[in-house]
Write a protein that holds these residues in place. Sequence first.
Motif, mmCIF file in Angstrom:
data_model
loop_
_atom_site.group_PDB
_atom_site.id
_atom_site.type_symbol
_atom_site.label_atom_id
_atom_site.label_comp_id
_atom_site.label_asym_id
_atom_site.label_seq_id
_atom_site.Cartn_x
_atom_site.Cartn_y
_atom_site.Cartn_z
ATOM 1 N N LEU A 153 0.801 -1.108 -0.125
ATOM 2 C CA LEU A 153 0.066 -0.007 -0.086
ATOM 3 C C LEU A 153 0.913 1.229 0.059
ATOM 4 N N SER A 154 0.564 2.261 -0.916
ATOM 5 C CA SER A 154 1.132 3.588 -0.872
ATOM 6 C C SER A 154 0.596 4.312 0.342
ATOM 7 N N MET B 84 -0.359 7.096 0.789
ATOM 8 C CA MET B 84 -1.799 7.751 0.722
ATOM 9 C C MET B 84 -2.903 6.847 1.031
ATOM 10 N N LEU B 85 -2.645 5.505 0.746
ATOM 11 C CA LEU B 85 -3.934 4.650 0.860
ATOM 12 C C LEU B 85 -3.946 3.972 2.176
ATOM 13 N N PRO C 217 -7.000 5.478 4.368
ATOM 14 C CA PRO C 217 -8.223 5.002 3.665
ATOM 15 C C PRO C 217 -8.574 3.606 3.713
ATOM 16 N N ALA C 218 -7.674 2.554 3.586
ATOM 17 C CA ALA C 218 -7.742 1.262 3.491
ATOM 18 C C ALA C 218 -8.134 0.731 5.078
#
Length: 331
Positions: A37-38, A40-41, A44-45
């Motif tokens: 996962l980056s 930025m994610l 949200p994840a």
Amino acid sequence: FYQYFYELFPNFQKKNSKIMKVNKSSLDFVSLAALDLSSMLIYPAFIFGLFTFLMTIFCNVLIIAVIAFSKNLQKPMFVLLVNLLIGDIIALIAFFPQFLISIVTQNRLITYNACLTQAFFVHFYGCTNIFTLSAMAYDRFIAICAPLRYNAIMTPQKVIQFIFWIWFIGFAMMFSLFMLLAGFKICRNNIVDLYCNNPSIMKLICNNTTVNNYYGLFVLVVGLGGSNIVVIYTYAQILFTCIKTNQVDAWHKAIQTCGTHLVTFLLLQTFTMFSLVAHRIQNAPASLRKILGVSVLIFPPILDPIIYGLKVQELRLNIVRFLKKRLGSTK
């Protein structure tokens, strides 16, 4: 949050990095497959995963509560449904908390003992739910093929015996499987899946695991094979009865009462079979194996309360009545 934390405890990051290095080199820890996962994610994840976890737990608990507090639902089919949903909750708790924590921390390390525990409960869920679905198939078989004898055959004592043997046999089979597994020392520490399971842990062992392989095959034949035989036989008898009577009411009753169960059974069996086969195929893409493996733990617990809550009219009406009563009393 992390920046603020490290400002308060500047030495923690250095100590933590040292601990991570020690852990990675120790076989007391295993490393689960990376999430990739980056930055930025990550959050949200995490939020999406937490929402999915809480909502699925809520839906399963809601249906269990509705069945428990509704006297008109104190029937074998709904009691067995409660048993199925309890198994779903076990799967959710076994997978999601550790998975969500690893999303936030970006740390995929887990102790080997915790890995064995997670794998035990994951397989325990699969085994008990397959047995429960077989018992539900038998219940539908009696309801349609011998309706006049249904109350005499599916007594409360008989249902309790079903539930006892489902949990006892499931626990005995899985406990034996993982006791055999716990006797080995691992020589690798990279799990190929997003969570711990028996096939992935077996790949960490360099010793001869012939006994484990034979016993695992026995469990697979008894669990999946036995349940398939029960479901195929009962549904063949139901189909034969409907053709024999040639009545529209019989067909309607069969579709209404068996359709939801058959969909649930096929979902669990399909995801389980594809996941196990993917482990046996050496050239299977890692991403496909991860998706199929996680599907076994996510989709059945999410879809079971939706399928039964929406398709079974008697249950749906009681859910609406239960929510109206609780919301009205709150107001």
